[in-house]
Design a protein around this motif. Structure first.
Motif, PDB file in Angstrom:
ATOM      1  N   ARG B 220       0.844  -1.198   0.000  1.00 18.97           N
ATOM      2  CA  ARG B 220       0.000   0.000   0.000  1.00 18.97           C
ATOM      3  C   ARG B 220       0.876   1.245   0.000  1.00 18.97           C
ATOM      4  N   GLY B 221       0.355   2.301  -0.618  1.00 18.19           N
ATOM      5  CA  GLY B 221       1.136   3.527  -0.810  1.00 18.19           C
ATOM      6  C   GLY B 221       1.665   4.083   0.498  1.00 18.19           C
ATOM      7  N   ARG B 222       2.905   4.547   0.468  1.00 20.02           N
ATOM      8  CA  ARG B 222       3.571   5.033   1.676  1.00 20.02           C
ATOM      9  C   ARG B 222       3.418   6.537   1.881  1.00 20.02           C
ATOM     10  N   GLY B 223       2.714   7.209   0.960  1.00 20.94           N
ATOM     11  CA  GLY B 223       2.612   8.671   1.033  1.00 20.94           C
ATOM     12  C   GLY B 223       1.530   9.176   1.971  1.00 20.94           C
ATOM     13  N   GLY B 224       0.730   8.268   2.509  1.00 19.55           N
ATOM     14  CA  GLY B 224      -0.279   8.698   3.470  1.00 19.55           C
ATOM     15  C   GLY B 224      -1.626   8.036   3.274  1.00 19.55           C
ATOM     16  N   MET B 231      -3.126  -2.091  -7.550  1.00 18.57           N
ATOM     17  CA  MET B 231      -4.407  -1.719  -8.154  1.00 18.57           C
ATOM     18  C   MET B 231      -4.278  -0.439  -8.952  1.00 18.57           C
ATOM     19  N   LYS B 232      -3.567   0.531  -8.386  1.00 19.21           N
ATOM     20  CA  LYS B 232      -3.373   1.805  -9.084  1.00 19.21           C
ATOM     21  C   LYS B 232      -2.663   1.559 -10.423  1.00 19.21           C
ATOM     22  N   TRP B 233      -1.676   0.678 -10.397  1.00 20.26           N
ATOM     23  CA  TRP B 233      -0.920   0.389 -11.632  1.00 20.26           C
ATOM     24  C   TRP B 233      -1.807  -0.295 -12.663  1.00 20.26           C
ATOM     25  N   CYS B 248       6.969  10.121  -9.483  1.00 23.38           N
ATOM     26  CA  CYS B 248       7.350   9.881  -8.098  1.00 23.38           C
ATOM     27  C   CYS B 248       7.132  11.158  -7.315  1.00 23.38           C
ATOM     28  N   ASN B 249       6.395  11.048  -6.243  1.00 23.94           N
ATOM     29  CA  ASN B 249       6.065  12.181  -5.400  1.00 23.94           C
ATOM     30  C   ASN B 249       7.151  12.361  -4.335  1.00 23.94           C
ATOM     31  N   ALA B 250       8.067  13.283  -4.604  1.00 21.58           N
ATOM     32  CA  ALA B 250       9.113  13.600  -3.624  1.00 21.58           C
ATOM     33  C   ALA B 250       8.921  15.036  -3.155  1.00 21.58           C
ATOM     34  N   ASP B 251       7.659  15.374  -2.886  1.00 23.08           N
ATOM     35  CA  ASP B 251       7.369  16.740  -2.435  1.00 23.08           C
ATOM     36  C   ASP B 251       7.546  16.847  -0.923  1.00 23.08           C
ATOM     37  N   GLU B 252       7.398  15.721  -0.253  1.00 21.20           N
ATOM     38  CA  GLU B 252       7.611  15.640   1.201  1.00 21.20           C
ATOM     39  C   GLU B 252       7.449  16.951   1.960  1.00 21.20           C
ATOM     40  N   GLY B 253       6.223  17.443   2.015  1.00 20.29           N
ATOM     41  CA  GLY B 253       6.000  18.736   2.665  1.00 20.29           C
ATOM     42  C   GLY B 253       5.321  18.649   4.010  1.00 20.29           C
ATOM     43  N   CYS B 340       1.281  20.879  -3.326  1.00 16.99           N
ATOM     44  CA  CYS B 340       1.763  20.157  -4.508  1.00 16.99           C
ATOM     45  C   CYS B 340       2.136  18.715  -4.195  1.00 16.99           C
ATOM     46  N   GLY B 341       2.111  18.334  -2.913  1.00 19.52           N
ATOM     47  CA  GLY B 341       2.271  16.920  -2.581  1.00 19.52           C
ATOM     48  C   GLY B 341       0.993  16.148  -2.855  1.00 19.52           C
ATOM     49  N   GLU B 342      -0.120  16.840  -2.909  1.00 16.01           N
ATOM     50  CA  GLU B 342      -1.398  16.204  -3.271  1.00 16.01           C
ATOM     51  C   GLU B 342      -1.278  15.845  -4.741  1.00 16.01           C
ATOM     52  N   GLU B 343      -1.594  14.606  -5.095  1.00 18.43           N
ATOM     53  CA  GLU B 343      -1.166  14.119  -6.410  1.00 18.43           C
ATOM     54  C   GLU B 343      -1.718  14.900  -7.599  1.00 18.43           C
ATOM     55  N   THR B 344      -2.957  15.417  -7.494  1.00 17.91           N
ATOM     56  CA  THR B 344      -3.464  16.146  -8.658  1.00 17.91           C
ATOM     57  C   THR B 344      -2.890  17.569  -8.726  1.00 17.91           C
ATOM     58  N   VAL B 376       0.865   7.993  -9.754  1.00 23.28           N
ATOM     59  CA  VAL B 376       1.711   8.747  -8.821  1.00 23.28           C
ATOM     60  C   VAL B 376       1.938   7.893  -7.584  1.00 23.28           C
ATOM     61  N   ASN B 377       3.199   7.722  -7.220  1.00 22.73           N
ATOM     62  CA  ASN B 377       3.504   7.021  -5.975  1.00 22.73           C
ATOM     63  C   ASN B 377       4.570   7.756  -5.187  1.00 22.73           C
ATOM     64  N   ASN B 378       4.583   7.453  -3.917  1.00 22.06           N
ATOM     65  CA  ASN B 378       5.559   8.036  -3.009  1.00 22.06           C
ATOM     66  C   ASN B 378       6.948   7.414  -3.218  1.00 22.06           C
ATOM     67  N   VAL B 379       7.970   8.125  -2.810  1.00 19.51           N
ATOM     68  CA  VAL B 379       9.364   7.674  -2.910  1.00 19.51           C
ATOM     69  C   VAL B 379       9.546   6.287  -2.289  1.00 19.51           C
ATOM     70  N   GLU B 380       9.034   6.155  -1.072  1.00 22.81           N
ATOM     71  CA  GLU B 380       9.232   4.902  -0.328  1.00 22.81           C
ATOM     72  C   GLU B 380       8.485   3.745  -0.997  1.00 22.81           C
ATOM     73  N   THR B 381       7.328   4.065  -1.601  1.00 24.65           N
ATOM     74  CA  THR B 381       6.555   3.018  -2.277  1.00 24.65           C
ATOM     75  C   THR B 381       7.393   2.378  -3.388  1.00 24.65           C
ATOM     76  N   TYR B 382       8.068   3.220  -4.179  1.00 25.83           N
ATOM     77  CA  TYR B 382       8.901   2.685  -5.268  1.00 25.83           C
ATOM     78  C   TYR B 382      10.049   1.834  -4.726  1.00 25.83           C
TER      79      TYR B 382
HETATM   80  C1  LIG Z   1      -2.046  18.132   1.007  1.00 26.90           C
HETATM   81  C2  LIG Z   1      -1.454  16.820   0.660  1.00 26.90           C
HETATM   82  C3  LIG Z   1      -0.070  16.674   0.629  1.00 26.90           C
HETATM   83  C4  LIG Z   1       0.500  15.474   0.280  1.00 26.90           C
HETATM   84  N1  LIG Z   1       1.861  15.373   0.274  1.00 26.90           N
HETATM   85  C5  LIG Z   1       2.423  14.221  -0.110  1.00 26.90           C
HETATM   86  C6  LIG Z   1       3.839  14.098  -0.182  1.00 26.90           C
HETATM   87  O1  LIG Z   1       4.573  15.036   0.128  1.00 26.90           O
HETATM   88  N2  LIG Z   1       4.366  12.926  -0.588  1.00 26.90           N
HETATM   89  C7  LIG Z   1       3.570  11.867  -0.949  1.00 26.90           C
HETATM   90  O2  LIG Z   1       4.083  10.853  -1.342  1.00 26.90           O
HETATM   91  N3  LIG Z   1       2.240  11.960  -0.877  1.00 26.90           N
HETATM   92  C8  LIG Z   1       1.648  13.098  -0.485  1.00 26.90           C
HETATM   93  N4  LIG Z   1       0.282  13.182  -0.463  1.00 26.90           N
HETATM   94  C9  LIG Z   1      -0.508  12.012  -0.907  1.00 26.90           C
HETATM   95  C10 LIG Z   1      -0.641  12.019  -2.419  1.00 26.90           C
HETATM   96  O3  LIG Z   1      -1.804  12.739  -2.799  1.00 26.90           O
HETATM   97  C11 LIG Z   1      -0.784  10.625  -3.006  1.00 26.90           C
HETATM   98  O4  LIG Z   1      -1.771   9.961  -2.310  1.00 26.90           O
HETATM   99  C12 LIG Z   1       0.486   9.816  -2.935  1.00 26.90           C
HETATM  100  O5  LIG Z   1       1.552  10.491  -3.527  1.00 26.90           O
HETATM  101  C13 LIG Z   1       0.262   8.504  -3.651  1.00 26.90           C
HETATM  102  O6  LIG Z   1       1.395   7.695  -3.516  1.00 26.90           O
HETATM  103  P1  LIG Z   1       1.361   6.362  -2.652  1.00 26.90           P
HETATM  104  O7  LIG Z   1       0.112   5.634  -3.054  1.00 26.90           O
HETATM  105  O8  LIG Z   1       2.590   5.658  -3.045  1.00 26.90           O
HETATM  106  O9  LIG Z   1       1.339   6.762  -1.227  1.00 26.90           O
HETATM  107  C14 LIG Z   1      -0.314  14.377  -0.072  1.00 26.90           C
HETATM  108  C15 LIG Z   1      -1.696  14.519  -0.030  1.00 26.90           C
HETATM  109  C16 LIG Z   1      -2.258  15.709   0.334  1.00 26.90           C
HETATM  110  C17 LIG Z   1      -3.738  15.828   0.363  1.00 26.90           C
END
Ligand SMILES: Cc1cc2nc3c(=O)[nH]c(=O)nc-3n(C[C@H](O)[C@H](O)[C@H](O)COP(=O)(O)O)c2cc1C
Ligand code: SF4
Lengths: 240, 604
Positions: B220-224, B231-233, B248-253, B340-344, B376-382
């Motif tokens: 399961r995704g590590r981004g939250g 399934m996403k793939w 890859c979501n490396a916004d880590e905010g 911008c960490g929110e995937e859309t 879109v996936n998180n760094v740790e997920t990859y």
């Molecule tokens: C406001 C907001 C900030 C987020 N910031 C991050 C982030 O910094 N890194 C991240 O991986 N996911 C973040 N997410 C979750 C992403 O929208 C997305 O669920 C995630 O990147 C999907 O990857 P995963 O399934 O591998 O977790 C954030 C979501 C929200 C709503």
């Protein structure tokens, strides 16, 4: 009937058409779901959140959510009405809305919705933001004090007028409606006949010299609440 | 032609006058000319064929972009609550005194600007700041004065780097003082993998088999949000469209989160390997690493690693010699925006737009980056993906708990003996973690950052996993001397600053929540305020458009749930019916000044 999508809104059976959103299907069925940013000539935007409904228990904006077979939509519940009141009150305190001095009064969708929802005074503190008025254009005025950031003008200018007069700048509480020029509306190619001008739901974009053409007391929402036109359809259907 | 015009033409041409590369264009313009001025807005718009206000809209969205000239050196102090706890207040004053300006100002000679910025991902070495791209950590008032003296002397923030950090922080392409602070290694992420070994195993299978393995592992995704990666793939693979994208979501905010920083520094190969595997599985040729602007100091190293992988045949045309599989990765640098960490929003930003989230449906897997199916996936997920393909899905699924297989990296900071990054199998009890990090006496723990939950001792026996205390990895610890209401205020300030402003509840509601919490902190609260907070928090949560607003009231709701007595002690029952927020003397003040006499106020 195979190309209709049956679902319910507050227990009432509704038939949506493929590609329709919940809001559009509800309008056709004569069920009013309150909204501010949505407009039938524009693509859905989903920013005001006033049309929030629950779809199978989960909150969704009715203006962006496509209808799907069998979905159970809640619209007129005490909980949702309370949230909608909260949202409308937020829009009031966020800007500077002095209805009694506003030439849009009676034709204003924000004001009309507040009346419909039974809002007497906002429970939240007024923010009294410092916003400006741009009266540089010969025929059109922008009063940013009354802007609710619904993006109707942005979308209308782009999609209906084929221009790019409006867009947002800044983010969060500093977000503002802005124009395609360094500072003044007169330096854009906006025309008084543009759809972007007349589509403003509040008194933020106004045509000059027309404010009191229709006297107060004879205006759109002076005699019946906003949404009555939609609800009239269902009443008519029930009679037939 | 002016130098500005020539420069902008050149920069836009580098990015093929493509307006979807607006982020790169405006960042390059700012790097060269100091800001994106009004004239520059017009020139960029002309070069890429868009409206000036569209460019302005993007520039005005991001904290690190500006249309006004700033100092050649910009000092950005981290405003996070952790930095404040560890002395940022006096440090900021020392900077102000040494520079002779206030935070938010530029020195009169135009050399140095001093600003606040949201969490920079250095909570384990707070207080910290970024000076241009150089990170300075463990700040003190003395250090602040030394830094200003050095900057005045050399004008070069890189000269501030004295003792290098561990691992790749000392790499010639990084040369940073940042420390990794890896405190506990587990079998999944912080383990060694020879580059290419997982990728070759994946390429020996069909893409559908790779997806099957990821699904079998129940990753399961590590981004939250914890969405099943396989399934996403699968959705993305099955969506219509020739061109598909892996991001890859490396916004880590999320304040208090810094585990991706450590992965990017030490395990970037593992990450890129996972991305290439995703590309193969989904049918994508393009990968984008969205790197938060605060981590720009790592970019040269990451670019280098990408090049090494290209040279080794692990990226580029016919990856590992596999006919028909081309895949490459580019880095998209962010510019200071948590949303911008929110995937859309992240996708909007990659497209060169303001970082507004998009309406869903359609989901990114259907229509994402430039309308293409995107995963879109998180760094740790990859990283997990690479390990799963190398060691097998069964091996992975055995680790951790039933609903949450594998391990999780936790970024631990605050009042504890050993802040840093810890890798635990999922399901570890919070109390075990607190013991290991030296914080058994914790009075409150923020699990999952501000958007997560603030819990007290009653919850320490709960386990860290998706179905219980879920977290993207941030654990922030507070001892009994900290004021939890103040912590909540800091988090609300963060959300107010970071809301994109698209929707009403988040744009306005968070400001109102913050104001009420401030009233209560200043002794102007009444018992009725608790119900007010609860109702307002619910409206924001239920009606907000994206995850930011849907979670931003969580600190307030946590306070009401787990720390209610603290709040109740702060609000005072009123003897009369008057509003305690109303100060009649202050209200009369300006009138009294005007008429030149004091009003008589009746006091019973
Ligand atoms: C406001 C907001 C900030 C987020 N910031 C991050 C982030 O910094 N890194 C991240 O991986 N996911 C973040 N997410 C979750 C992403 O929208 C997305 O669920 C995630 O990147 C999907 O990857 P995963 O399934 O591998 O977790 C954030 C979501 C929200 C709503
Ligand atoms: S909840 Fe609304 S205003 Fe807040 S970040 Fe999301 S879209 Fe923007």
């Amino acid at each position: 009937m195979s190309d209709t999508i049956p679902f319910t809104i507050d227990g009432v059976a509704v038939e949506g058409r493929p590609g329709q959103t919940i809001l559009q299907a509800a309008d056709d069925a004569g069920i009013y779901i309150p909204r501010l940013c949505a407009h039938k000539e524009l693509h859905p935007f989903g920013s005001c959140r006033v049309c929030t409904v629950k779809v199978n228990g989960r909150p969704q904006s009715a203006c962006t959510m496509p209808c799907a077979k069998g979905m159970v939509v809640e619209n007129n519940t005490p909980e949702l009405l309370e949230h909608r009141r909260g949202l409308v009150e937020m829009l009031f305190v966020e800007g500077n809305h002095y209805c009694m001095f506003c030439e849009k009064s009676g034709n204003c969708e924000l004001q009309a919705l507040a009346y419909r929802l039974g809002i007497m005074a906002p429970r939240y503190p007024f923010q009294f933001p410092d916003r400006n008025v741009d009266a540089s254009h010969p025929d059109v005025l922008i009063d940013r004090n009354r802007c609710i950031l619904c993006a109707r003008c942005v979308r209308a200018s782009h999609d209906l007028d084929g221009k790019n007069v409006f867009q947002f700048v800044g983010r969060g509480s500093k977000k503002r409606i802005w124009i395609n020029a360094e500072a003044k509306l007169k330096d854009t190619n906006l025309d008084v006949t543009d759809k972007a001008v007349e589509i403003c739901p509040v008194g933020a974009i106004l045509k000059k010299r027309q404010g009191y053409a229709v006297p107060v007391g004879q205006r759109l929402y002076d005699h019946q609440p906003i949404g009555s036109d939609i609800e009239a359809k269902r009443a008519a259907a029930a009679q037939a | 032609m002016s130098e500005l015009e020539q420069g902008i033409r050149q920069i836009c041409a580098t990015f093929h006058n493509d307006k979807s590369r607006m982020m790169d264009i405006v960042q390059a313009v700012q790097a060269r000319f100091g800001c994106v001025s009004s004239v520059a807005l017009d020139l960029i718009a002309k070069a890429v064929g868009t409206a000036r206000v569209e460019v302005e809209s993007t520039v005005s969205f991001y904290t690190f972009l500006t249309d006004q000239p700033k100092g050649k050196i910009v000092i950005r102090l981290c405003s996070d609550v952790i930095d404040e706890m560890f002395g940022m207040g006096p440090v900021a004053r020392a900077f102000e005194d040494a520079l002779g300006i206030k935070v938010g100002q530029t020195t009169p000679d135009g050399a140095i600007t001093l600003e606040w910025t949201a969490c920079i991902g250095m909570c384990d070495q707070a207080p910290a700041a970024i000076i241009n791209d150089t990170v300075v950590t463990y700040l003190s008032t003395d250090k602040a004065r030394e830094i200003v003296a050095e900057l005045r002397k050399s004008g070069d923030p890189r000269k501030l780097v004295h003792r290098l950090g561990d691992g790749h922080n000392a790499h010639p392409l990084v040369r940073s003082m940042v420390h990794n602070s890896i405190r506990r290694k587990g079998p999944v992420v912080f383990a060694d993998l020879p580059p290419g070994s997982a990728l070759r195993k994946a390429l020996a299978m069909s893409p559908v088999e790779v997806i099957r393995d990821v699904k079998t592992s129940r990753l399961r995704g590590r981004g939250g949000a914890g969405f099943p990666a396989g399934m996403k793939w699968e959705f993305t693979r099955q969506s219509e469209g020739e061109r598909k994208i892996v991001i890859c979501n490396a916004d880590e905010g999320e304040p208090g989160t810094f585990k991706d920083r450590v992965i990017l520094t030490e395990y970037a190969d593992l990450l890129f390997e996972g991305m290439a595997i995703a590309g193969y599985a989904i049918g994508a040729k393009e990968g984008i690493l969205y790197l938060r602007g605060e981590y720009a100091y790592m970019r040269p190293l990451l670019d280098h690693i990408l090049q090494v992988r290209r040279d080794a045949g692990l990226l580029g045309r016919e990856v590992c010699g596999k006919r028909g599989f081309d895949f490459d990765i580019r880095i998209q640098l962010g510019a200071g925006a948590y949303v911008c960490g929110e995937e859309t929003s992240l996708i909007s930003s990659c497209e060169g737009l303001r970082g507004d989230p998009k309406n869903r449906p359609p989901f990114p897997a259907q229509k994402g980056y430039l309308g293409c199916p995107t995963s879109v996936n998180n760094v740790e997920t990859y990283c997990c993906v690479a390990r799963i393909l190398d060691r097998g899905p069964g091996w992975f699924a055995e680790i951790g708990s039933k609903g949450s297989p594998g391990t999780k990296l936790f970024s631990v900071s605050g009042d504890c003996a050993s802040p840093g990054v810890y890798e635990y199998p999922f399901g570890v009890k919070l109390i075990e973690l607190l013991r290991d990090v030296g914080a058994e006496d914790a009075a409150a723990v923020q699990v999952g950052g501000p958007s997560g939950h603030l819990v007290g001792p009653a919850d320490y026996n709960r386990s860290l996993e998706y179905d219980d205390l879920a977290t993207g990895g941030s654990i922030v610890i507070f001892n009994k001397d900290r004021n939890v209401v103040h912590v909540v205020r800091k988090y609300l300030e963060f959300f107010v600053e970071e809301s994109c402003g698209y929707c009403t509840p988040c744009r306005v509601g968070n400001v109102l929540l913050l104001q009420k919490i401030e009233d209560i902190l200043h002794g102007r609260g009444t018992p009725a305020d608790l119900a007010y907070l609860e109702q307002l928090a619910k409206t924001v949560k239920v009606t907000s458009r994206c995850g930011l607003g849907q979670t931003s009231p969580n600190p307030v709701l946590s306070l009401l749930k787990s720390f209610r007595p603290v709040l109740e002690a702060l609000v005072k029952p009123q003897a009369d019916e008057f509003l305690p927020t109303f100060d009649i003397r202050a209200a009369l003040g300006s009138t009294e000044d005007l008429i030149g006499r004091k009003s008589v106020v009746f006091t019973p």
